[in-house]
Design a protein around this motif. Structure first.
Motif, PDB file in Angstrom:
ATOM      1  N   ARG A   8       2.729  -7.660  -1.031  1.00  0.00           N
ATOM      2  CA  ARG A   8       3.513  -8.488  -1.950  1.00  0.00           C
ATOM      3  C   ARG A   8       3.484  -7.950  -3.380  1.00  0.00           C
ATOM      4  N   ILE A   9       2.599  -6.987  -3.644  1.00  0.00           N
ATOM      5  CA  ILE A   9       2.480  -6.477  -5.007  1.00  0.00           C
ATOM      6  C   ILE A   9       2.157  -4.989  -4.976  1.00  0.00           C
ATOM      7  N   THR A  10       2.808  -4.248  -5.861  1.00  0.00           N
ATOM      8  CA  THR A  10       2.606  -2.802  -6.001  1.00  0.00           C
ATOM      9  C   THR A  10       1.953  -2.522  -7.345  1.00  0.00           C
ATOM     10  N   THR A  11       0.996  -1.614  -7.374  1.00  0.00           N
ATOM     11  CA  THR A  11       0.407  -1.180  -8.638  1.00  0.00           C
ATOM     12  C   THR A  11       1.128   0.076  -9.116  1.00  0.00           C
ATOM     13  N   VAL A  12       1.674   0.016 -10.315  1.00  0.00           N
ATOM     14  CA  VAL A  12       2.366   1.145 -10.927  1.00  0.00           C
ATOM     15  C   VAL A  12       1.484   1.700 -12.043  1.00  0.00           C
ATOM     16  N   VAL A  13       1.123   2.970 -11.909  1.00  0.00           N
ATOM     17  CA  VAL A  13       0.249   3.648 -12.865  1.00  0.00           C
ATOM     18  C   VAL A  13       1.057   4.724 -13.573  1.00  0.00           C
ATOM     19  N   LEU A  22      -7.967   9.676 -13.875  1.00  0.00           N
ATOM     20  CA  LEU A  22      -7.346   9.265 -12.620  1.00  0.00           C
ATOM     21  C   LEU A  22      -8.308   9.396 -11.444  1.00  0.00           C
ATOM     22  N   MET A  23      -9.159  10.388 -11.484  1.00  0.00           N
ATOM     23  CA  MET A  23     -10.112  10.554 -10.382  1.00  0.00           C
ATOM     24  C   MET A  23     -11.081   9.368 -10.301  1.00  0.00           C
ATOM     25  N   THR A  24     -11.274   8.688 -11.416  1.00  0.00           N
ATOM     26  CA  THR A  24     -12.114   7.491 -11.425  1.00  0.00           C
ATOM     27  C   THR A  24     -11.323   6.240 -11.056  1.00  0.00           C
ATOM     28  N   SER A  25     -10.099   6.128 -11.572  1.00  0.00           N
ATOM     29  CA  SER A  25      -9.357   4.878 -11.403  1.00  0.00           C
ATOM     30  C   SER A  25      -8.581   4.777 -10.091  1.00  0.00           C
ATOM     31  N   LEU A  26      -7.995   5.879  -9.612  1.00  0.00           N
ATOM     32  CA  LEU A  26      -7.147   5.789  -8.418  1.00  0.00           C
ATOM     33  C   LEU A  26      -7.877   5.245  -7.189  1.00  0.00           C
ATOM     34  N   PRO A  27      -9.133   5.625  -6.930  1.00  0.00           N
ATOM     35  CA  PRO A  27      -9.797   5.058  -5.749  1.00  0.00           C
ATOM     36  C   PRO A  27      -9.981   3.546  -5.827  1.00  0.00           C
ATOM     37  N   ARG A  28      -9.845   2.963  -7.001  1.00  0.00           N
ATOM     38  CA  ARG A  28     -10.055   1.529  -7.174  1.00  0.00           C
ATOM     39  C   ARG A  28      -8.779   0.723  -6.937  1.00  0.00           C
ATOM     40  N   HIS A  29      -7.649   1.410  -6.797  1.00  0.00           N
ATOM     41  CA  HIS A  29      -6.374   0.718  -6.571  1.00  0.00           C
ATOM     42  C   HIS A  29      -6.101   0.592  -5.078  1.00  0.00           C
ATOM     43  N   ARG A  30      -5.629  -0.572  -4.704  1.00  0.00           N
ATOM     44  CA  ARG A  30      -5.305  -0.766  -3.292  1.00  0.00           C
ATOM     45  C   ARG A  30      -3.839  -0.444  -3.045  1.00  0.00           C
ATOM     46  N   ASP A  31      -3.553  -0.068  -1.836  1.00  0.00           N
ATOM     47  CA  ASP A  31      -2.205   0.271  -1.402  1.00  0.00           C
ATOM     48  C   ASP A  31      -1.310  -0.976  -1.481  1.00  0.00           C
ATOM     49  N   PRO A  32      -0.033  -0.837  -1.915  1.00  0.00           N
ATOM     50  CA  PRO A  32       0.660   0.378  -2.347  1.00  0.00           C
ATOM     51  C   PRO A  32       0.466   0.684  -3.836  1.00  0.00           C
ATOM     52  N   VAL A  33       0.442   1.978  -4.133  1.00  0.00           N
ATOM     53  CA  VAL A  33       0.294   2.461  -5.509  1.00  0.00           C
ATOM     54  C   VAL A  33       1.362   3.506  -5.772  1.00  0.00           C
ATOM     55  N   VAL A  80       4.782  -6.623  -9.403  1.00  0.00           N
ATOM     56  CA  VAL A  80       4.234  -5.325  -9.798  1.00  0.00           C
ATOM     57  C   VAL A  80       3.075  -5.550 -10.761  1.00  0.00           C
ATOM     58  N   ALA A  81       1.983  -4.820 -10.528  1.00  0.00           N
ATOM     59  CA  ALA A  81       0.844  -4.809 -11.452  1.00  0.00           C
ATOM     60  C   ALA A  81       0.834  -3.465 -12.163  1.00  0.00           C
ATOM     61  N   PHE A  82       0.732  -3.485 -13.482  1.00  0.00           N
ATOM     62  CA  PHE A  82       0.688  -2.240 -14.241  1.00  0.00           C
ATOM     63  C   PHE A  82      -0.755  -1.804 -14.469  1.00  0.00           C
ATOM     64  N   GLY A 152      -2.851  -4.439 -18.659  1.00  0.00           N
ATOM     65  CA  GLY A 152      -3.442  -5.655 -18.109  1.00  0.00           C
ATOM     66  C   GLY A 152      -2.379  -6.701 -17.850  1.00  0.00           C
ATOM     67  N   SER A 153      -1.258  -6.280 -17.282  1.00  0.00           N
ATOM     68  CA  SER A 153      -0.161  -7.215 -17.045  1.00  0.00           C
ATOM     69  C   SER A 153       0.404  -7.046 -15.644  1.00  0.00           C
ATOM     70  N   LEU A 154       0.978  -8.135 -15.154  1.00  0.00           N
ATOM     71  CA  LEU A 154       1.623  -8.153 -13.846  1.00  0.00           C
ATOM     72  C   LEU A 154       2.961  -8.859 -14.023  1.00  0.00           C
ATOM     73  N   VAL A 155       3.998  -8.367 -13.359  1.00  0.00           N
ATOM     74  CA  VAL A 155       5.339  -8.900 -13.575  1.00  0.00           C
ATOM     75  C   VAL A 155       6.021  -9.252 -12.258  1.00  0.00           C
ATOM     76  N   ARG A 156       6.910 -10.207 -12.368  1.00  0.00           N
ATOM     77  CA  ARG A 156       7.873 -10.447 -11.288  1.00  0.00           C
ATOM     78  C   ARG A 156       8.938  -9.353 -11.417  1.00  0.00           C
ATOM     79  N   ARG A 157       9.118  -8.593 -10.375  1.00  0.00           N
ATOM     80  CA  ARG A 157      10.013  -7.446 -10.450  1.00  0.00           C
ATOM     81  C   ARG A 157      11.416  -7.855 -10.890  1.00  0.00           C
TER      82      ARG A 157
END
Length: 283
Positions: A8-13, A22-33, A80-82, A152-157
């Motif tokens: 229901r939500i995608t993380t956009v980096v 990125l090597m530190t942060s990407l493993p902490r994001h869940r699919d989909p990214v 979408v989560a930024f 630190g924001s999340l939006v309705r697409r």
């Protein structure tokens, strides 16, 4: 075997030349990214190939904050989560946000509580949003706001696309203000929610404080030109010029972008302008 429920939500980096972060942060994001790379030259693209849950979009040059628009356009989820290359979402934060969006069709954006660094210091912007004087409905979750911090924001697409996303007039630094104003102008609710949490460990490779301050001045003036009454534009320019060299140089940096800002100009509805003036008076 039953299939898992669709996301229901995608993380956009977005990122540029910050491979180590990125090597530190990407493993902490869940699919989909979706990672939108702003023309990195530091080996980022080769390094992130090791993360199969991350869809990578390679841009040929730096598009600044507008790169997030690319990720939102590609997302196939309603929300979408930024995140930036040096930030990530706390466990449970995305599920909490999805529940809030589902429960309130008028909720267009959630501003999260941002915890900074390994010692989890509260971001001053989060503390300021928690004290927002804007009026809201008693039955609404969160504190009404008219701004946010992008990472630190999340939006309705739907709301994000309707408001036009981020724009290339301001490009980067303070890019949130115009989008927040346009979301509110279109009737979407923006709320600071304290129990939706993001972590931000600022990268060491960042603009200097003077460079960032100059960009903030430039972009606050450009945003005023695009949306605020002319007396506000004049007072914004004058107060910055009178504040010293950084303010003066920031105003000067706005000059090459003024034509584009004027082309994008349209006044806010009176009720949104009144809210913005209330925030200015209580700052």
């Amino acid at each position: 075997m039953p299939q898992p429920a669709p996301a229901r939500i995608t993380t956009v980096v977005i990122s540029r030349d910050r491979c180590a972060d990125l090597m530190t942060s990407l493993p902490r994001h869940r699919d989909p990214v979706i990672l939108v790379d702003n023309g990195s030259t530091d080996g980022t693209l080769a390094a992130v190939a090791g993360f199969p849950h991350v869809q990578v979009v390679e841009l040929s040059r730096n598009h600044g904050a507008v790169a997030r628009n690319v990720g939102v356009a590609m997302a196939r989820t309603p929300y979408v989560a930024f995140a930036d290359d040096d930030s990530w979402w706390a466990p449970g934060a995305l599920d909490r946000a999805v529940a809030l969006f589902d429960a309130d069709p008028a909720l267009g954006l959630i501003a999260a509580r941002i915890m900074v660094g390994p010692d989890d210091r509260l971001d001053p912007a989060s503390a300021e949003m928690a004290r927002s004087p804007l009026p809201g409905r008693e039955d609404s979750v969160g504190t009404p706001v008219l701004g946010f911090v992008a990472c630190g924001s999340l939006v309705r697409r739907e709301a994000f696309l309707e408001a036009g996303g981020f724009d290339d007039v301001v490009f980067f630094a303070g890019e949130e203000e115009r989008l927040a104003l346009d979301l509110a102008a279109r009737g979407w609710r923006l709320a600071y929610v304290d129990d939706v949490v993001a972590h931000h460990h600022p990268a060491s490779h960042r603009p200097t404080s003077v460079q960032r301050a100059r960009r903030i001045v430039r972009n606050s003036l450009l945003t005023a030109v695009m949306r605020r009454p002319w007396p506000v534009v004049v007072s914004t320019a004058w107060s910055n010029v009178a504040s010293g060299w950084t303010g003066l140089s920031g105003v000067a940096c706005a000059a090459p972008r003024l034509r584009r800002a004027l082309r994008a100009r349209h006044r806010l509805p009176m009720h949104v302008e009144a809210q913005r003036q209330l925030l200015s008076r209580t700052a």
